[in-house]
Scaffold this motif. Sequence first.
Motif, PDB file in Angstrom:
ATOM      1  N   GLY A 103       0.813  -1.212   0.000  1.00  0.00           N
ATOM      2  CA  GLY A 103       0.000   0.000   0.000  1.00  0.00           C
ATOM      3  C   GLY A 103       0.845   1.260   0.000  1.00  0.00           C
ATOM      4  O   GLY A 103       0.551   2.226  -0.710  1.00  0.00           O
ATOM      5  N   THR A 143      -4.041   5.761  -8.562  1.00  0.00           N
ATOM      6  CA  THR A 143      -4.404   4.342  -8.443  1.00  0.00           C
ATOM      7  C   THR A 143      -4.630   3.965  -6.985  1.00  0.00           C
ATOM      8  O   THR A 143      -5.551   3.199  -6.667  1.00  0.00           O
ATOM      9  CB  THR A 143      -3.289   3.461  -9.038  1.00  0.00           C
ATOM     10  OG1 THR A 143      -3.040   3.854 -10.378  1.00  0.00           O
ATOM     11  CG2 THR A 143      -3.697   1.991  -9.003  1.00  0.00           C
ATOM     12  N   VAL A 202      -7.832   2.171  -5.276  1.00  0.00           N
ATOM     13  CA  VAL A 202      -7.710   0.912  -4.530  1.00  0.00           C
ATOM     14  C   VAL A 202      -8.277   1.044  -3.125  1.00  0.00           C
ATOM     15  O   VAL A 202      -8.600   0.051  -2.472  1.00  0.00           O
ATOM     16  CB  VAL A 202      -6.216   0.491  -4.483  1.00  0.00           C
ATOM     17  CG1 VAL A 202      -5.982  -0.646  -3.501  1.00  0.00           C
ATOM     18  CG2 VAL A 202      -5.757   0.064  -5.868  1.00  0.00           C
ATOM     19  N   LEU A 253     -11.087  -1.155  -1.657  1.00  0.00           N
ATOM     20  CA  LEU A 253     -10.887  -2.424  -0.937  1.00  0.00           C
ATOM     21  C   LEU A 253     -10.906  -2.201   0.570  1.00  0.00           C
ATOM     22  O   LEU A 253     -11.485  -3.004   1.312  1.00  0.00           O
ATOM     23  CB  LEU A 253      -9.553  -3.053  -1.350  1.00  0.00           C
ATOM     24  CG  LEU A 253      -9.432  -3.512  -2.812  1.00  0.00           C
ATOM     25  CD1 LEU A 253      -8.003  -3.970  -3.096  1.00  0.00           C
ATOM     26  CD2 LEU A 253     -10.432  -4.609  -3.112  1.00  0.00           C
ATOM     27  N   GLY A 303      -5.703  -1.536   0.826  1.00  0.00           N
ATOM     28  CA  GLY A 303      -6.516  -0.432   0.345  1.00  0.00           C
ATOM     29  C   GLY A 303      -6.531   0.747   1.288  1.00  0.00           C
ATOM     30  O   GLY A 303      -6.439   1.905   0.870  1.00  0.00           O
ATOM     31  N   SER A 307      -2.909   2.569   1.279  1.00  0.00           N
ATOM     32  CA  SER A 307      -2.629   3.288   0.038  1.00  0.00           C
ATOM     33  C   SER A 307      -3.500   4.524  -0.097  1.00  0.00           C
ATOM     34  O   SER A 307      -3.009   5.605  -0.457  1.00  0.00           O
ATOM     35  CB  SER A 307      -2.827   2.360  -1.169  1.00  0.00           C
ATOM     36  OG  SER A 307      -4.148   1.848  -1.195  1.00  0.00           O
TER      37      SER A 307
END
Length: 411
Positions: A31, A41, A45, A48, A200, A203
Amino acid sequence: MASTALKPNPLLQFVSNGSLVTQILIGLIAGVLLAYVSPDTAQAVGLLGGLFVSALKAVAPLLVFVLVAASIANHKQGAQTRLGPILGLYLVGTFAAALVAVVASFLFPLTIQLQQGDATLSPPSGVIEVLRNLLFSVVDNPVHALLEANYIGILAWAVGLGIALRHAHGTTKNIMADLSLGLSFIVRVVIRMAPLGIFGLVSATIADTGFGALLDYARLLALLLGCMIFVALVVNPLIVFWRIRANPYPLVLTCLRESGVTAFFTRSSAANIPVNMALCEKLGLEKDTYSVSIPLGATINMAGAAITITVLTLAAVNTLGVPVDLFTALLLSIVAAVCACGASGVAGGSLLLIPVACSLFGISNDLAMQVVGVGFIIGVLQDSAETALNSSTDVLFTAAGSARAAAPSAE
């Protein structure tokens, strides 16, 4: 030729049966790297992470209700649940954390640059209102309690139903036990998704906020985190040692590793209840005990919240030049501990109780809400560390209070 059995895929074996902690660490590192390489991106993400936290929050209220009711309904006469010692550890730990925060604030007095708070927030007006809200939570409508994740109300109804079902037919008790097993299976499936969820969450958080916004508040944040680390690695082990008369650190480190890491990123004691129950099962604790003590701890065992309330309140007091004597500081520790017990098990739940502690020093609600605003600014790390301390301590004190705290084997 004799047919040879297909060898299991090593990757699938690792995903399904490998160490969850190792998988979470991989997700954490991935992450961070993704947020650094491609922030856009990383934000995408983040879905999630949102799904993982939502799944935990969705299953937790029903899991608590069914587990508590089933445990009490099937409880054997004369069996020990050891809830008394666990409750005592919760209260002692929360007060000790508030006391540590008072001492640290005296040793390292800080001031803050007050910011304008959110005027739409409505904090409680005093300790009496906090206690009043807790009492009304007990008699909440059971359906509303489940929908709103009111764990005080859920516990009250589950205990009542469990006591009533102790006189039910064996078939009814078996149904409750089967429901408990079914929900526990669903929880295990959700928890196996933790590495993806952490990936997720990490990140998206780093991509959205980074750490630049925290630089101006580094000293305040350092004091908060320092207090929490001191409580986690010094105060809590001393309390556990006093209880079990054995080396507490294997258990302490296990709880921090397997409960604290997940709680750090979900930032919700309520969402971490399934994780803690799975850890209690792994430690070999009595289900009749932890099925009640873990959700109870997510509601009243709030050492991290007590630290946050105390440190931010005294920072405001120092900023305004309000004198603080020893008696008032001790009273603040008690008030902070009581307020912490009323903090909700969701992200940022402790911040709205800061005005209650500020009222001890005659600080107006407007100024107190500005302190709350500062809390939200540093909340990225503060709330994560607070939740990690709170939630990991739930398992720690449950194990210590159950007198079953043998040193767990390292994985």
